[in-house]
Motif scaffolding. Structure first.
Motif, PDB file in Angstrom:
ATOM      1  N   VAL A 136       1.000  -1.195  -0.151  1.00 29.17           N
ATOM      2  CA  VAL A 136      -0.059   0.020  -0.102  1.00 29.17           C
ATOM      3  C   VAL A 136       0.719   1.536  -0.013  1.00 29.17           C
ATOM      4  CG1 VAL A 136      -1.907  -1.205   1.254  1.00 29.17           C
ATOM      5  CG2 VAL A 136      -0.019   0.124   2.637  1.00 29.17           C
ATOM      6  N   SER A 156       2.566   2.812  -2.418  1.00 30.98           N
ATOM      7  CA  SER A 156       2.454   3.722  -3.457  1.00 30.98           C
ATOM      8  C   SER A 156       0.945   4.483  -3.465  1.00 30.98           C
ATOM      9  CB  SER A 156       2.581   2.959  -4.784  1.00 30.98           C
ATOM     10  OG  SER A 156       1.588   1.980  -5.094  1.00 30.98           O
ATOM     11  N   SER A 157      -0.039   3.882  -2.728  1.00 32.14           N
ATOM     12  CA  SER A 157      -1.329   4.468  -2.920  1.00 32.14           C
ATOM     13  C   SER A 157      -1.534   5.391  -1.605  1.00 32.14           C
ATOM     14  CB  SER A 157      -2.187   3.436  -3.034  1.00 32.14           C
ATOM     15  OG  SER A 157      -2.376   2.328  -2.244  1.00 32.14           O
ATOM     16  N   THR A 158      -0.537   5.414  -0.850  1.00 34.65           N
ATOM     17  CA  THR A 158      -0.942   6.019   0.574  1.00 34.65           C
ATOM     18  C   THR A 158      -0.095   7.282   0.600  1.00 34.65           C
ATOM     19  OG1 THR A 158      -1.214   3.904   1.304  1.00 34.65           O
ATOM     20  CG2 THR A 158      -0.904   5.522   2.966  1.00 34.65           C
TER      21      THR A 158
END
Length: 318
Positions: A275, A277-279
């Motif tokens: 997670v 890269s998307s946080t």
């Protein structure tokens, strides 16, 4: 003819009769600075300064990364990127810690991690104690062969057996069961630790055989000897094995990644890199800080038990 007066012979000096070492003698043997040198104010000052600098260096090396992670976890992403060593220019942002539980689903991954650690601990101790008991105490005719076979597995890199282990978990022999996306796929392979079995067996071999013989004379069977005699004496080594097993299960990455492809079952060590890269950076740093501070806090709470177990792992009190 004169009678020779017989005088008592001087006592024989044997290797066992040694002069008791004085405290200053022991200190001289264990230090590069003698007692005479320590009387010099210059030497004492240099030693004090060197000790202080060493202590500061150790604190910075050990606690520095954890403090910086706390700073990044309570700062915004912009502040961490622009001023990585700035101490909270816009104040503390504790909301990053609460956002980690909801945005990253840290609570779910922490629950999975605790389940994996608990199962690995239980089955790891079960295999280590029963295997060590069979090799060191029961001693069947083939015990030496089994011990050598277990020892030989330590020289095989884990990556070599990774494919075979994965195929075994996908289709368990004789049972024809697929264990993927179940915690059994992590518990059972992790329990078969050759190092723990040999470590426990060496400790069991140090227990006097007279205790086992006396227990059998009193009518105790193999299970009674194991449960009432061996396990109470093995508390120090059980503490060491428990610590090694829990730490190993907490930080394991590769095998849980293969055995638990379902995101809802993955532990912290697998979920956080996924997670990243998307946080948001601040929230991600908060999740990393929580994941790091949990084992540190557990060690600080149980440090006396851990250190006592590690220090007395090789000794048995009579």
């Amino acid at each position: 003819m004169t009678n020779a007066t017989t005088q008592p012979a001087p006592p024989e000096t044997t290797p066992t009769r040694r002069r008791r070492a004085r405290p200053e003698d022991v200190r001289d043997e264990r230090s590069i600075i003698s007692t005479m040198d320590r009387k010099s104010p210059l030497v004492r000052g240099v030693v004090a300064v060197a000790g202080g600098l060493l202590l500061v260096a150790l604190v910075i090396t050990c606690a520095g990364p954890l403090f910086w992670l706390l700073k990044a976890a309570t700062s915004t992403s912009t502040e961490t990127l622009s001023q990585p060593f700035g101490l909270w220019p816009s104040g503390l942002h504790w909301e990053n810690l609460t956002a980690a539980w909801s945005t990253v689903r840290f609570g779910t991954y922490l629950r999975n991690t605790l389940i994996i650690c608990a199962g690995s601990w239980f089955f790891g101790l079960l295999v280590a104690t029963t295997g060590g008991y069979g090799i060191a105490v029961l001693r069947p005719a083939y015990a030496k062969v089994v011990e050598l076979a277990v020892l030989a597995t330590l020289f095989i890199p884990g990556v070599i057996s990774l494919v075979a282990l994965y195929l075994t978990v996908v289709n368990v022999p004789l049972l024809n069961v697929n264990l993927l996306n179940t915690f059994w796929a992590v518990w059972l392979p992790g329990a078969a630790s050759a190092f723990n079995v040999l470590l426990v067996s060496r400790y069991f071999q140090a227990i006097p055989r007279e205790l086992f013989e006396a227990a059998r004379i009193d009518g105790a069977g193999s299970f009674r000897v194991f449960w009432s005699l061996v396990l109470p004496l093995a508390k120090p080594i059980l503490g060491v094995v428990s610590l090694l097993t829990i730490i190993g299960a907490y930080k394991e990455f590769l095998w849980p990644l293969l055995a638990l492809p379902d995101h809802d079952l993955q532990p912290i060590s697998v979920a956080l890199p996924r997670v990243e890269s998307s946080t948001d950076l601040g929230v991600f740093m908060a999740a990393l800080f929580i994941s790091v501070v949990i084992p540190v806090a557990l060690f600080l709470v149980f440090q006396r038990q851990f250190l006592r177990a590690a220090g007395s792992a090789g000794a048995i009190k009579g």
